[in-house]
Write an enzyme that holds these catalytic residues in place. Structure first.
Site, PDB file in Angstrom:
ATOM      1  N   ASN A   1      25.006  38.389  84.596  1.00 48.80           N
ATOM      2  CA  ASN A   1      24.954  39.606  83.791  1.00 48.80           C
ATOM      3  C   ASN A   1      24.178  40.727  84.428  1.00 48.80           C
ATOM      4  OD1 ASN A   1      26.097  39.815  81.361  1.00 48.80           O
ATOM      5  ND2 ASN A   1      24.305  39.191  80.169  1.00 48.80           N
TER       6      ASN A   1
ATOM      7  N   THR B   1      20.455  21.802  77.368  1.00 47.13           N
ATOM      8  CA  THR B   1      19.007  21.823  77.137  1.00 47.13           C
ATOM      9  C   THR B   1      18.570  20.601  76.323  1.00 47.13           C
ATOM     10  OG1 THR B   1      17.212  22.974  75.983  1.00 47.13           O
ATOM     11  CG2 THR B   1      19.410  23.370  75.136  1.00 47.13           C
TER      12      THR B   1
ATOM     13  N   TYR C   1      20.621  29.132  69.148  1.00 46.38           N
ATOM     14  CA  TYR C   1      20.752  29.011  70.614  1.00 46.38           C
ATOM     15  C   TYR C   1      21.008  27.545  70.985  1.00 46.38           C
ATOM     16  CZ  TYR C   1      18.783  27.834  75.176  1.00 46.38           C
ATOM     17  OH  TYR C   1      18.572  27.263  76.414  1.00 46.38           O
TER      18      TYR C   1
HETATM   19  N1  LIG Z   1      13.889  27.841  80.799  1.00 52.33           N
HETATM   20  C1  LIG Z   1      13.890  26.659  80.199  1.00 52.33           C
HETATM   21  O1  LIG Z   1      12.849  26.089  79.896  1.00 52.33           O
HETATM   22  C2  LIG Z   1      15.208  25.958  79.898  1.00 52.33           C
HETATM   23  C3  LIG Z   1      15.161  24.680  79.348  1.00 52.33           C
HETATM   24  C4  LIG Z   1      16.355  23.996  79.132  1.00 52.33           C
HETATM   25  C5  LIG Z   1      17.558  24.574  79.477  1.00 52.33           C
HETATM   26  N2  LIG Z   1      17.586  25.837  79.982  1.00 52.33           N
HETATM   27  C6  LIG Z   1      18.896  26.374  80.384  1.00 52.33           C
HETATM   28  O2  LIG Z   1      18.777  26.666  81.767  1.00 52.33           O
HETATM   29  C7  LIG Z   1      19.684  27.709  82.124  1.00 52.33           C
HETATM   30  C8  LIG Z   1      18.944  28.760  82.917  1.00 52.33           C
HETATM   31  O3  LIG Z   1      17.874  29.238  82.146  1.00 52.33           O
HETATM   32  P1  LIG Z   1      16.730  30.155  82.758  1.00 52.33           P
HETATM   33  O4  LIG Z   1      15.460  29.716  82.181  1.00 52.33           O
HETATM   34  O5  LIG Z   1      16.867  30.238  84.219  1.00 52.33           O
HETATM   35  O6  LIG Z   1      17.125  31.527  82.049  1.00 52.33           O
HETATM   36  P2  LIG Z   1      17.457  32.936  82.641  1.00 52.33           P
HETATM   37  O7  LIG Z   1      16.461  33.328  83.676  1.00 52.33           O
HETATM   38  O8  LIG Z   1      17.638  33.833  81.457  1.00 52.33           O
HETATM   39  O9  LIG Z   1      18.858  32.696  83.371  1.00 52.33           O
HETATM   40  C9  LIG Z   1      20.092  32.795  82.737  1.00 52.33           C
HETATM   41  C10 LIG Z   1      20.888  33.898  83.436  1.00 52.33           C
HETATM   42  O10 LIG Z   1      22.188  33.964  82.834  1.00 52.33           O
HETATM   43  C11 LIG Z   1      22.471  35.337  82.643  1.00 52.33           C
HETATM   44  N3  LIG Z   1      23.491  35.555  81.627  1.00 52.33           N
HETATM   45  C12 LIG Z   1      23.343  35.681  80.286  1.00 52.33           C
HETATM   46  N4  LIG Z   1      24.511  35.930  79.705  1.00 52.33           N
HETATM   47  C13 LIG Z   1      25.433  35.969  80.692  1.00 52.33           C
HETATM   48  C14 LIG Z   1      26.812  36.214  80.729  1.00 52.33           C
HETATM   49  N5  LIG Z   1      27.491  36.485  79.625  1.00 52.33           N
HETATM   50  N6  LIG Z   1      27.439  36.165  81.923  1.00 52.33           N
HETATM   51  C15 LIG Z   1      26.771  35.935  83.069  1.00 52.33           C
HETATM   52  N7  LIG Z   1      25.444  35.723  83.092  1.00 52.33           N
HETATM   53  C16 LIG Z   1      24.781  35.730  81.923  1.00 52.33           C
HETATM   54  C17 LIG Z   1      21.145  35.895  82.218  1.00 52.33           C
HETATM   55  O11 LIG Z   1      21.182  37.309  82.258  1.00 52.33           O
HETATM   56  P3  LIG Z   1      20.422  38.153  81.065  1.00 52.33           P
HETATM   57  O12 LIG Z   1      18.989  38.057  81.401  1.00 52.33           O
HETATM   58  O13 LIG Z   1      20.999  39.514  81.178  1.00 52.33           O
HETATM   59  O14 LIG Z   1      20.747  37.480  79.768  1.00 52.33           O
HETATM   60  C18 LIG Z   1      20.231  35.275  83.248  1.00 52.33           C
HETATM   61  O15 LIG Z   1      20.208  35.988  84.459  1.00 52.33           O
HETATM   62  C19 LIG Z   1      20.286  28.201  80.815  1.00 52.33           C
HETATM   63  O16 LIG Z   1      21.550  27.593  80.673  1.00 52.33           O
HETATM   64  C20 LIG Z   1      19.331  27.670  79.748  1.00 52.33           C
HETATM   65  O17 LIG Z   1      20.010  27.459  78.540  1.00 52.33           O
HETATM   66  C21 LIG Z   1      16.444  26.549  80.208  1.00 52.33           C
END
Ligand SMILES: NC(=O)c1ccc[n+]([C@@H]2O[C@H](COP(=O)([O-])OP(=O)(O)OC[C@H]3O[C@@H](n4cnc5c(N)ncnc54)[C@H](OP(=O)(O)O)[C@@H]3O)[C@@H](O)[C@H]2O)c1
Length: 327
Positions: A32, A114, A138
């Site tokens: 995004n 998650t 979510y």
């Molecule tokens: N962080 C944690 O503790 C945690 C724990 C369990 C699972 N997860 C999962 O791990 C994955 C990565 O999380 P993260 O912590 O690295 O989060 P993050 O930094 O927010 O990474 C997710 C990326 O996906 C992008 N995105 C959102 N909507 C999109 C779309 N429609 N098309 C393309 N890209 C899009 C986001 O952009 P925007 O910022 O513009 O939305 C962001 O750059 C996710 O699937 C999350 O559910 C995270």
């Protein structure tokens, strides 16, 4: 090998992209937004497209010629987003990614779900058979994403799901940074006694798991909880972060329920205001929910073995925050 990483300029995705590039793979990224790491990843050789996983023709085009899709784009961090955004990105976006993978003949899709799909764990540590009880929309949509993935598995797509714990490490702009910042002040307000269990996951350990999931045999349609070697109480986590930073911290306990009530109120008030509320229920829940799991299935079936300890991960994270001006 050519790999498509959705969400590849985000916190987790960017670490995976770096590792894949280091291993000599060609990496396409769909995200995004450029995020913190766009220029660095581009310099390293990533082919980055800014766009949405909900854009079917775009996803189809980017999937062409890819052997692997690592799907971690998610609507995630913002509160008070309309439910439709979560559904469109986390469920319909996943459907679009899987459909494109089928059409492009992708060898395997790894879906990043998650631990949150299990909600609060009544009898910790839980495992993959712990009931699915998401606590918010979510988490609900992340689970519905799993359902979609498995519908495609039934039709012949090779796909596997990972359920990461609380991810932390260099580049994490959110949750852990907030804890580090509070610890840096020398005083940490703890709502409740701090006995809730919390399972951290250092980013390099998670990247190991993503890579294992690309090739492991006999894992299709399976889900794997991925965490660090140990889980801790949140009070212990705060003390360990203080140790990792080399500072003293005083933990001040306040009753939980008034904090929760204020969080709910903040959410309501901020519905009519721009920006994110300073407190919201999901954040307050951090103080009371047990999130601790066994990682035996991932060890057994993926060959997962978390190599970086919690303390070492916390130390590396502290160094990164300091070197990059966050603390
Ligand atoms: N962080 C944690 O503790 C945690 C724990 C369990 C699972 N997860 C999962 O791990 C994955 C990565 O999380 P993260 O912590 O690295 O989060 P993050 O930094 O927010 O990474 C997710 C990326 O996906 C992008 N995105 C959102 N909507 C999109 C779309 N429609 N098309 C393309 N890209 C899009 C986001 O952009 P925007 O910022 O513009 O939305 C962001 O750059 C996710 O699937 C999350 O559910 C995270």
């Amino acid at each position: 090998m050519r790999v498509l990483v959705t969400g590849g300029t985000g916190f987790t995705g960017s670490h995976l992209v770096r590792r894949l590039l280091n291993m000599g793979h060609q990496v396409r990224v769909l995200d995004n937004q450029p995020g913190l790491f766009h220029d660095e990843l581009k310099r390293l050789g990533a082919d980055i497209t800014i766009g949405s996983v909900t854009d079917r023709p775009l996803v189809r085009r980017l999937t062409d010629g890819c052997e692997i899709v690592q799907h971690m784009a998610a609507a995630f961090r913002e509160v008070n987003r309309p439910k439709s955004v979560y559904w469109n990105v986390n469920v319909e976006g996943t459907r679009i990614v899987c459909q494109a993978a089928v059409e492009a003949g992708v060898r395997r899709v790894v879906y990043c779900s998650t631990q949150g799909v299990h909600g609060n764990v009544d009898h910790p540590p839980g495992d993959e058979d712990t009931p699915i009880e998401p606590e918010d929309y979510y988490q609900y949509t992340k689970y519905q994403g799993e359902v979609v993935v498995n519908q495609f598995v039934d039709q012949g797509l090779e796909a596997v799901t990972l359920r990461p714990m609380a991810i932390f490490g260099p580049g994490d702009p959110a949750r852990f940074l907030m804890i580090y910042r509070r610890v840096a002040k020398g005083r940490f307000i703890m709502a409740g006694p701090g006995r809730a269990l919390y399972h951290p996951l250092y980013i390099d350990n998670l990247v190991d798991a993503f890579l294992l999931a690309q090739d492991a045999q006999g894992v299709l349609g399976r889900a794997y909880l991925i965490g660090d070697e140990e889980f801790v109480t949140i009070k212990d986590l705060v003390l360990r972060i203080a140790k990792a930073m080399g500072v003293e911290v005083q933990i001040v306990h306040v009753p939980f329920w008034p904090v929760y009530a204020v969080s709910a109120l903040c959410e309501l008030v901020y519905k009519a205001l721009p920006g994110e509320p300073p407190l919201f229920r999901r954040r307050a829940d951090w103080f009371r929910q047990n999130r601790a799991f066994k990682i035996d299935r991932a060890r057994r079936e993926l060959g997962y073995d978390p190599k970086v300890s919690v303390d070492e991960g916390l130390r590396r994270t502290a160094v990164w925050y300091r070197e990059n001006g966050y603390l």
